[in-house]
Write an enzyme that holds these catalytic residues in place. Structure first.
Site, PDB file in Angstrom:
ATOM      1  N   ASP A 315       0.861  -1.183   0.000  1.00 55.86           N
ATOM      2  CA  ASP A 315       0.000   0.000   0.000  1.00 55.86           C
ATOM      3  C   ASP A 315       0.906   1.245   0.000  1.00 55.86           C
ATOM      4  OD1 ASP A 315      -2.130   1.713   0.024  1.00 55.86           O
ATOM      5  OD2 ASP A 315      -3.153   0.786   1.722  1.00 55.86           O
ATOM      6  N   GLU A 512     -10.470   7.227   4.465  1.00 55.06           N
ATOM      7  CA  GLU A 512      -9.397   6.684   5.311  1.00 55.06           C
ATOM      8  C   GLU A 512      -9.447   7.256   6.734  1.00 55.06           C
ATOM      9  OE1 GLU A 512      -5.647   5.579   3.485  1.00 55.06           O
ATOM     10  OE2 GLU A 512      -6.404   6.245   1.543  1.00 55.06           O
TER      11      GLU A 512
HETATM   12  C1  BGC Z   1      -5.111   3.273   0.450  1.00 53.15           C
HETATM   13  C2  BGC Z   1      -5.376   2.269  -0.637  1.00 53.15           C
HETATM   14  C3  BGC Z   1      -5.284   2.931  -1.988  1.00 53.15           C
HETATM   15  C4  BGC Z   1      -3.958   3.617  -2.137  1.00 53.15           C
HETATM   16  C5  BGC Z   1      -3.797   4.338  -3.455  1.00 53.15           C
HETATM   17  C6  BGC Z   1      -3.867   4.053   0.207  1.00 53.15           C
HETATM   18  O1  BGC Z   1      -3.743   5.103   1.125  1.00 53.15           O
HETATM   19  O2  BGC Z   1      -5.024   2.598   1.692  1.00 53.15           O
HETATM   20  O3  BGC Z   1      -6.641   1.683  -0.458  1.00 53.15           O
HETATM   21  O4  BGC Z   1      -5.471   1.975  -2.988  1.00 53.15           O
HETATM   22  O5  BGC Z   1      -3.801   4.562  -1.097  1.00 53.15           O
HETATM   23  O6  BGC Z   1      -4.598   5.448  -3.541  1.00 53.15           O
HETATM   24  C1  BGC Z   2      -4.091   8.188  -0.358  1.00 48.04           C
HETATM   25  C2  BGC Z   2      -3.790   8.668  -1.721  1.00 48.04           C
HETATM   26  C3  BGC Z   2      -3.869  10.158  -1.598  1.00 48.04           C
HETATM   27  C4  BGC Z   2      -2.798  10.629  -0.629  1.00 48.04           C
HETATM   28  C5  BGC Z   2      -2.872  12.089  -0.393  1.00 48.04           C
HETATM   29  C6  BGC Z   2      -2.937   8.574   0.520  1.00 48.04           C
HETATM   30  O1  BGC Z   2      -3.023   8.011   1.801  1.00 48.04           O
HETATM   31  O2  BGC Z   2      -4.329   6.844  -0.407  1.00 48.04           O
HETATM   32  O3  BGC Z   2      -4.640   8.150  -2.665  1.00 48.04           O
HETATM   33  O4  BGC Z   2      -3.767  10.767  -2.812  1.00 48.04           O
HETATM   34  O5  BGC Z   2      -2.866   9.954   0.604  1.00 48.04           O
HETATM   35  O6  BGC Z   2      -1.763  12.524   0.322  1.00 48.04           O
END
Ligand code: BGC
Ligand code: BGC
Length: 656
Positions: A315, A512
């Site tokens: 991830d 998130e």
């Molecule tokens: C998330 C994932 C996601 C990835 C890419 C991560 O922060 O946990 O679910 O696929 O970012 O955006």
């Molecule tokens: C998310 C990404 C996002 C980024 C922003 C990550 O945790 O998964 O998709 O663009 O944070 O900083």
């Protein structure tokens, strides 16, 4: 030294010199050979050969640098120059939630993709990149895609066939823009609704999650391998993301291995059987150890026990949450089983760290080959070598009539009717005046929730679709007056003349950890609105937009009808279909609805014969409805959920 000895020494020296020179020459020759472009008829370029044969031929030609590049995935926002795809021989690029192209149109995405692909194809071996995105409820980052309900709503439909069709539709909309890799479906099992990612999961019930997750994977990946709309699915996040203590995102899931696998791992069995080729590892820890560094979870359980032989993706930056130096973190994760690293930012550093690890022998060349083999196998099987560019013909499917109807059907089927006093719903044909109110009544962004345009979602009617207010206006019988006031204050006068009030309230978008909450009470603004509109005469219908059940026990008496609409997406018309009775509500709670914050976490515990997880609730049994509540003691009542898992009313009497 005598002559004989001297001549022996000399000849030895000469031999040594010759040998050294020979070694040098052959080393240089090998390098020169390795760096020469392969002939155009190299076996790996031949689509008639088996994938295995192509992979082995290609792997045999690759330098260490070319292999390490394949294992590297970079977010487009951190790619300092598109040419770096070629320079660093990158295997993959992604757009995270905040990384849309400046031109957020189908061609904008396709141009971005094709340009980067051109860089990859221009390298010595011409290995195409894979471009990944989070199309978790439709092609949600694309402006004006069809945005479907988030998974929690699909869980309420209990309809795998519908979920499969939605995934298929999403794959088509993606493919038209060149996107062939989806970071979904999320098949976590949310067990604590304080978790901000609850809505990304289908249900608290692992079996339902497994059924719907497998359906989604079939939908994305249906079709022949070379078909240009075959989209790579990524069930995520292995394992235990929904089981963290306190519902804290990226927290610790403290369970014995058998329970971890049973509760949180079991949906991956049907996912693998449905053809999953990539699995994303999870940020969370298991009994204090980060999953990304756990050889036992990634290799022993996922590969050996579950038989998964595809690619394991890290991830976003998750490797760097492991203990130790960057070198130790990288070594631990790759050794544990990570094949591709969503770096996502400093790709130069990742590649050079890996190079040092291999050169010093800390990381074995076999492990690198194993990872690269898995990545290349997928690229060949997807037909990327044959069709590396976007197939823009699929753009015709974006917000096509068929997809809009599918979205609307999904919304209809996902609604759960929780309360309906005096048959308030469906709305009568002869209703004179409907007053629509609430923060989210005219807000498609709020309907869509997180992971829409932006990582954290957007507010307002900034994407195509129908808001609930518009949907009610569209569906109201001729001659009905529909008034609207987003806030209580300016609506007071109009409301007084209304025959029915529809209040659209709930949660503003989040994603998130930003959505983690310790209390799930209804928002104060929404509570104030209910107080203001409920005059004891005009019936109030509440449409709740939320990613999870909210605590509304005290406000329930002010609601004549309550519809849990989850995060329905762009097609608000589906909500009106149910309100006006064109369709009867058929959704069933995919998750237990708590009576109070103190009760959380609460869920049906299928493994233990349908009892509540709380000891004091066990005695009360499962499935007790409000009607039988009167026979319970206050303590027993306090232990029961407000609405049990599986609850949902229909319009026919006794239709539950
Ligand atoms: C998330 C994932 C996601 C990835 C890419 C991560 O922060 O946990 O679910 O696929 O970012 O955006
Ligand atoms: C998310 C990404 C996002 C980024 C922003 C990550 O945790 O998964 O998709 O663009 O944070 O900083």
């Amino acid at each position: 030294m005598n002559i004989a000895r001297r001549s022996l020494a000399l000849s030895l020296l000469t031999a040594l010199l010759i040998l050294t020179t020979a070694a040098c020459i052959s080393h240089e020759q090998r390098d020169a050979e390795a760096l020469a472009p392969p002939p155009s008829d190299a076996p790996y370029r031949n689509p008639n050969l088996s994938t295995d044969a192509r992979v082995e031929d290609l792997l045999g030609r690759m330098t260490l640098e070319e292999k390490l590049g394949q294992m590297t995935q970079v977010d487009i926002g951190y790619l300092s120059d598109p040419r770096d795809v070629g320079r660093y021989l990158l295997g993959s690029v992604l757009s995270g939630g905040n990384s849309n192209p400046a031109d957020n149109s189908p061609d904008g995405w396709a141009d971005l993709y094709d340009d980067l692909q051109q860089q990859a194809l221009g390298t010595r071996l011409g290995i195409p990149i894979l471009y990944g995105i989070d199309a978790v409820h439709g092609h949600n980052n694309l402006q004006d895609a069809t945005v479907f309900p988030h998974n929690i709503g699909l869980g309420a439909t209990r309809n795998p066939e519908l979920v499969e069709r939605i995934a298929r539709a999403t794959a088509l909309e993606m493919a038209g823009t060149g996107m062939r890799w989806n970071f979904g479906p999320a098949i976590g099992v949310p067990r604590d609704t304080r978790w901000g990612r609850t809505y990304e999961g289908f249900s608290e019930n692992p079996q339902l999650v497994g059924d719907l997750g497998a359906a989604a994977i079939r939908g994305y990946q249906t079709g022949a391998s070379t078909e240009s709309a075959w989209v790579l699915a990524t069930p995520k996040h292995w394992v235990g993301d929904g089981g963290t203590e306190g519902g804290i995102d990226q927290g610790d899931t403290a369970l014995p291995l058998a329970e971890l696998v049973e509760l949180h791992g079991s949906p991956y069995r049907p996912a693998i059987a449905a053809g999953a080729r990539v699995i994303m590892a999870s940020y969370n820890s298991w009994n204090g150890e980060k999953v990304h560094g756990s050889r036992s979870l990634l290799t022993d359980v996922l590969r050996d026990e579950f038989g998964f032989n595809g690619m394991i993706l890290s991830d976003w930056g998750a490797i760097y949450q492991l203990p130790g130096s960057e070198s130790e973190q990288t070594l631990q994760a790759i050794d544990a089983g990570i094949d591709m690293n969503m770096v996502p930012d400093d790709y130069r550093s990742f590649i050079s760290t890996m190079r040092t690890l291999v050169e010093t022998g800390a990381l074995s060349a076999e492990r690198i080959d194993d990872a690269v083999r898995r990545i290349l196998t997928i690229k060949f099987d997807m037909g990327l070598f044959e069709e590396p560019f976007a197939d823009r013909s699929h753009q015709a499917t974006i917000r096509s009539d068929e997809h809009l109807e599918l979205g609307r059907q999904a919304v209809r089927e996902s609604l759960v009717l929780l309360r309906n006093e005096n048959e308030t719903l469906p709305i009568r044909e002869d209703i004179g005046h409907i007053h629509v109110t609430g923060r989210f009544a005219d807000d498609i962004g709020a309907q869509a929730g997180g992971w829409t345009i932006d990582w954290q979602g957007v507010r307002g009617n900034v994407i195509a679709g129908s808001s609930i207010r518009q949907a009610i206006t569209n569906a109201a019988p001729d001659g009905t007056e529909v008034s609207f006031a987003g806030s209580t204050a300016d609506g007071a006068d109009t409301r007084e003349h209304a025959d029915l009030i529809v209040a659209v309230i709930g949660e503003a978008p989040y994603a998130e950890f930003e959505g983690d909450r310790n209390n799930l009470n209804l928002h104060p603004t929404d509570r104030a609105l209910l107080e203001a509109v409920s005059d004891g005469e005009t019936p109030v219908v509440v449409v709740l937009l939320s990613g999870r059940p909210l605590v509304l026990t005290d406000q329930l008496p002010m609601m004549d009808a309550l519809v849990a609409a989850w995060l329905p997406g762009s097609e608000g018309d589906g909500v009106a279909d149910v309100l006006f009775g064109t369709a009867a509500p058929s959704g069933r709670l995919p998750i237990t609805w708590p009576r109070s914050n103190d009760q959380i976490p609460i869920q049906r515990d299928g493994d233990r014969g349908g009892l509540w997880s709380r000891d004091d609730a066990r005695a009360a049994g499962y499935g007790v409805s409000e009607a039988s509540d009167s026979s319970l003691s206050p303590d027993e009542l306090a232990a029961l959920p407000l609405f049990p898992y599986g609850f949902g009313l229909g319009y026919e009497p006794g239709d539950k």
